[in-house]
Write a protein that holds these residues in place. Structure first.
Motif, PDB file in Angstrom:
ATOM      1  N   GLU A   1       5.521  20.924  27.338  1.00 20.61           N
ATOM      2  CA  GLU A   1       6.768  20.647  28.046  1.00 20.61           C
ATOM      3  C   GLU A   1       6.609  19.522  29.050  1.00 20.61           C
ATOM      4  OE1 GLU A   1       9.820  22.790  31.228  1.00 20.61           O
ATOM      5  OE2 GLU A   1       8.474  24.037  30.010  1.00 20.61           O
ATOM      6  N   GLU A   2       5.502  19.523  29.789  1.00 24.67           N
ATOM      7  CA  GLU A   2       5.258  18.462  30.763  1.00 24.67           C
ATOM      8  C   GLU A   2       5.194  17.098  30.088  1.00 24.67           C
ATOM      9  OE1 GLU A   2       1.760  19.447  32.893  1.00 24.67           O
ATOM     10  OE2 GLU A   2       2.599  21.269  33.780  1.00 24.67           O
ATOM     11  N   ARG A   3       4.626  17.062  28.905  1.00 24.34           N
ATOM     12  CA  ARG A   3       4.492  15.793  28.181  1.00 24.34           C
ATOM     13  C   ARG A   3       5.825  15.332  27.625  1.00 24.34           C
ATOM     14  NH1 ARG A   3       3.764  11.393  26.949  1.00 24.34           N
ATOM     15  NH2 ARG A   3       2.132  10.455  25.659  1.00 24.34           N
ATOM     16  N   MET A   4       6.636  16.261  27.099  1.00 21.44           N
ATOM     17  CA  MET A   4       7.898  15.896  26.468  1.00 21.44           C
ATOM     18  C   MET A   4       9.034  15.722  27.466  1.00 21.44           C
ATOM     19  SD  MET A   4       8.164  18.245  23.026  1.00 21.44           S
ATOM     20  CE  MET A   4       7.031  18.020  21.648  1.00 21.44           C
ATOM     21  N   GLY A   5       9.015  16.520  28.517  1.00 22.85           N
ATOM     22  CA  GLY A   5      10.169  16.594  29.400  1.00 22.85           C
ATOM     23  C   GLY A   5      10.968  17.846  29.095  1.00 22.85           C
ATOM     24  N   ARG A   6      11.694  18.331  30.058  1.00 22.59           N
ATOM     25  CA  ARG A   6      12.339  19.639  29.943  1.00 22.59           C
ATOM     26  C   ARG A   6      13.382  19.697  28.842  1.00 22.59           C
ATOM     27  NH1 ARG A   6      13.208  20.580  36.497  1.00 22.59           N
ATOM     28  NH2 ARG A   6      10.974  20.578  37.026  1.00 22.59           N
ATOM     29  N   LEU A   7      14.340  18.793  28.865  1.00 21.82           N
ATOM     30  CA  LEU A   7      15.425  18.841  27.886  1.00 21.82           C
ATOM     31  C   LEU A   7      14.893  18.612  26.479  1.00 21.82           C
ATOM     32  CD1 LEU A   7      18.398  19.053  27.160  1.00 21.82           C
ATOM     33  CD2 LEU A   7      18.623  16.599  27.654  1.00 21.82           C
ATOM     34  N   GLN A   8      14.037  17.630  26.330  1.00 19.58           N
ATOM     35  CA  GLN A   8      13.490  17.328  25.004  1.00 19.58           C
ATOM     36  C   GLN A   8      12.682  18.509  24.463  1.00 19.58           C
ATOM     37  OE1 GLN A   8      10.648  13.946  22.833  1.00 19.58           O
ATOM     38  NE2 GLN A   8      11.163  13.777  24.999  1.00 19.58           N
ATOM     39  N   PHE A   9      11.916  19.167  25.338  1.00 22.69           N
ATOM     40  CA  PHE A   9      11.122  20.308  24.902  1.00 22.69           C
ATOM     41  C   PHE A   9      12.019  21.466  24.477  1.00 22.69           C
ATOM     42  CE2 PHE A   9       8.967  24.345  25.856  1.00 22.69           C
ATOM     43  CZ  PHE A   9       7.864  24.227  25.020  1.00 22.69           C
ATOM     44  N   ALA A  10      13.088  21.710  25.232  1.00 19.54           N
ATOM     45  CA  ALA A  10      14.002  22.800  24.887  1.00 19.54           C
ATOM     46  C   ALA A  10      14.637  22.567  23.518  1.00 19.54           C
ATOM     47  CB  ALA A  10      15.076  22.947  25.956  1.00 19.54           C
ATOM     48  N   LEU A  11      15.110  21.345  23.271  1.00 19.00           N
ATOM     49  CA  LEU A  11      15.722  21.026  21.983  1.00 19.00           C
ATOM     50  C   LEU A  11      14.686  21.072  20.865  1.00 19.00           C
ATOM     51  CD1 LEU A  11      18.058  18.079  23.070  1.00 19.00           C
ATOM     52  CD2 LEU A  11      18.696  20.458  22.620  1.00 19.00           C
ATOM     53  N   PHE A  12      13.493  20.597  21.157  1.00 22.26           N
ATOM     54  CA  PHE A  12      12.399  20.634  20.184  1.00 22.26           C
ATOM     55  C   PHE A  12      12.068  22.072  19.798  1.00 22.26           C
ATOM     56  CE2 PHE A  12       7.805  21.503  20.057  1.00 22.26           C
ATOM     57  CZ  PHE A  12       7.443  20.854  18.882  1.00 22.26           C
ATOM     58  N   TYR A  13      11.938  22.946  20.768  1.00 17.09           N
ATOM     59  CA  TYR A  13      11.592  24.346  20.529  1.00 17.09           C
ATOM     60  C   TYR A  13      12.653  25.031  19.675  1.00 17.09           C
ATOM     61  CZ  TYR A  13      10.409  29.223  21.664  1.00 17.09           C
ATOM     62  OH  TYR A  13      10.074  30.554  21.600  1.00 17.09           O
ATOM     63  N   LEU A  14      13.905  24.888  20.058  1.00 18.93           N
ATOM     64  CA  LEU A  14      14.989  25.548  19.331  1.00 18.93           C
ATOM     65  C   LEU A  14      15.178  24.953  17.937  1.00 18.93           C
ATOM     66  CD1 LEU A  14      17.596  25.850  22.228  1.00 18.93           C
ATOM     67  CD2 LEU A  14      16.154  27.669  21.301  1.00 18.93           C
ATOM     68  N   GLY A  15      15.125  23.627  17.847  1.00 15.89           N
ATOM     69  CA  GLY A  15      15.334  22.977  16.565  1.00 15.89           C
ATOM     70  C   GLY A  15      14.242  23.289  15.551  1.00 15.89           C
ATOM     71  N   CYS A  16      12.987  23.177  15.988  1.00 14.82           N
ATOM     72  CA  CYS A  16      11.877  23.458  15.075  1.00 14.82           C
ATOM     73  C   CYS A  16      11.828  24.938  14.716  1.00 14.82           C
ATOM     74  CB  CYS A  16      10.557  23.016  15.705  1.00 14.82           C
ATOM     75  SG  CYS A  16      10.349  21.229  15.781  1.00 14.82           S
ATOM     76  N   GLY A  17      12.128  25.797  15.692  1.00  8.62           N
ATOM     77  CA  GLY A  17      12.153  27.224  15.400  1.00  8.62           C
ATOM     78  C   GLY A  17      13.214  27.569  14.377  1.00  8.62           C
ATOM     79  N   TYR A  18      14.378  26.971  14.507  1.00  5.81           N
ATOM     80  CA  TYR A  18      15.469  27.199  13.550  1.00  5.81           C
ATOM     81  C   TYR A  18      15.049  26.744  12.156  1.00  5.81           C
ATOM     82  CZ  TYR A  18      20.245  27.168  11.672  1.00  5.81           C
ATOM     83  OH  TYR A  18      21.373  27.407  10.912  1.00  5.81           O
ATOM     84  N   LEU A  19      14.486  25.543  12.062  1.00  6.09           N
ATOM     85  CA  LEU A  19      14.119  24.996  10.763  1.00  6.09           C
ATOM     86  C   LEU A  19      12.963  25.761  10.125  1.00  6.09           C
ATOM     87  CD1 LEU A  19      14.410  21.165  11.497  1.00  6.09           C
ATOM     88  CD2 LEU A  19      15.988  22.594  10.176  1.00  6.09           C
ATOM     89  N   ALA A  20      12.047  26.275  10.952  1.00  4.94           N
ATOM     90  CA  ALA A  20      10.934  27.053  10.411  1.00  4.94           C
ATOM     91  C   ALA A  20      11.425  28.337   9.759  1.00  4.94           C
ATOM     92  CB  ALA A  20       9.931  27.379  11.521  1.00  4.94           C
ATOM     93  N   LEU A  21      12.354  29.031  10.417  1.00  7.11           N
ATOM     94  CA  LEU A  21      12.924  30.243   9.823  1.00  7.11           C
ATOM     95  C   LEU A  21      13.791  29.909   8.613  1.00  7.11           C
ATOM     96  CD1 LEU A  21      13.894  32.277  13.021  1.00  7.11           C
ATOM     97  CD2 LEU A  21      11.871  32.506  11.578  1.00  7.11           C
ATOM     98  N   LEU A  22      14.480  28.789   8.681  1.00  5.76           N
ATOM     99  CA  LEU A  22      15.292  28.355   7.547  1.00  5.76           C
ATOM    100  C   LEU A  22      14.404  28.052   6.340  1.00  5.76           C
ATOM    101  CD1 LEU A  22      18.295  27.692   6.870  1.00  5.76           C
ATOM    102  CD2 LEU A  22      17.749  25.309   7.388  1.00  5.76           C
ATOM    103  N   GLY A  23      13.256  27.419   6.606  1.00  2.31           N
ATOM    104  CA  GLY A  23      12.332  27.110   5.523  1.00  2.31           C
ATOM    105  C   GLY A  23      11.785  28.361   4.864  1.00  2.31           C
ATOM    106  N   TYR A  24      11.427  29.357   5.680  1.00  3.67           N
ATOM    107  CA  TYR A  24      10.937  30.614   5.127  1.00  3.67           C
ATOM    108  C   TYR A  24      12.026  31.303   4.305  1.00  3.67           C
ATOM    109  CZ  TYR A  24       9.133  35.345   4.765  1.00  3.67           C
ATOM    110  OH  TYR A  24       8.707  36.558   4.280  1.00  3.67           O
TER     111      TYR A  24
END
Length: 256
Positions: free
Chosen positions: A119-142
């Motif tokens: 999070e420190e490296r990405m920034g707060r907003l970018q990390f939040a969107l990254f976490y939710l987006g990748c999590g959504y796509l990972a479950l979608l892929g499964y």
């Protein structure tokens, strides 16, 4: 259903003890990481999965409440691709639902360890969107790979795997304190580029043996990890990566 990332509770507890000195070395807070952890814990405590809320009764009553809870908020692959707006939202809601205490504690431990630095490296907003987006796509892929499954899929495993993938790219030389079960949990220090690819290999092997029934959704781990690494590569590939930062975490089957 994604049940447990960890098959040994002892390793989770031992790893948690090693985290205190690591946190004291960080200069900035990670509010998104801590908010995600707090939210997941609070939702679990008030859910029937925790077994603490008397509203859900006991015995068969609470088991029935748990099944209904997972089906309502979790991903059911066979229903996901139907023309139902509610089903399309379940890969997002499932990220905040956990099936057991071990499932919750295992996920939150690794989000705590690897999330703050990412999070420190990405920034707060970018990390939040990254976490939710990748999590959504990972479950979608499964779900896409198990489109006929009627089992509920819950947990933040895919999103946290994405955090691990991004961490590997951003901090490849970070020293990770690993606890090896086959060496009596002897703490050893390895760079992230050794520990995390080893974990991915274990997930890959386990995914080849897994079915579409209840258990650990290893494929979601692999999809999430790949998405996280790819995102960090595209987003930060032209910038200087950070290495040499100590991080404590268990290894192998006992870490995500």
């Amino acid at each position: 259903m994604i049940r447990n990332w960890s098959k040994a509770v002892r390793s989770t507890v031992t790893a948690a003890r090693a985290l205190a000195p690591v946190r004291s070395s960080r200069r900035r807070a990670a509010p998104v990481t801590y908010t995600l952890i707090t939210l997941c814990c609070l939702l679990f405590l008030i859910s029937p999965a925790a077994g603490l809320n008397p509203v859900y009764g006991t015995g068969e009553e609470v088991l029935a409440a748990q099944r209904a809870y997972f089906r309502r908020w979790g991903v059911i692959p066979a229903e996901l691709f139907e023309d139902s707006p509610g089903s399309a939202l379940t890969p997002a809601t499932a990220l905040f639902v956990h099936g057991s205490w071990v499932h919750l504690l295992g996920n939150m431990l690794f989000l705590y360890v690897f999330g703050a630095m990412t999070e420190e490296r990405m920034g707060r907003l970018q990390f939040a969107l990254f976490y939710l987006g990748c999590g959504y796509l990972a479950l979608l892929g499964y779900a896409g790979a198990n489109a006929h499954s009627q089992e509920s899929l819950v947990g933040a495993s895919g999103a946290i795997s994405a955090v691990l993938g991004a961490f590997l790219f951003l901090f490849p030389r970070a020293r990770v304190t690993s606890l090896l079960p086959f060496l009596f949990f002897l703490p050893l220090r390895f760079p992230a580029w050794v520990v995390l690819p080893f974990w991915v290999t274990l997930q890959w092997l386990a995914a080849g043996r897994a079915g579409d029934g209840p258990g650990v959704a290893y494929l979601a781990h692999l999809v999430g990890f790949g998405l996280g690494f790819a995102y960090a590569w595209v987003r930060f590939g032209r910038t200087t990566r950070v290495g040499g930062v100590p991080v404590a975490a268990p290894e192998g089957e006992n870490q995500p």
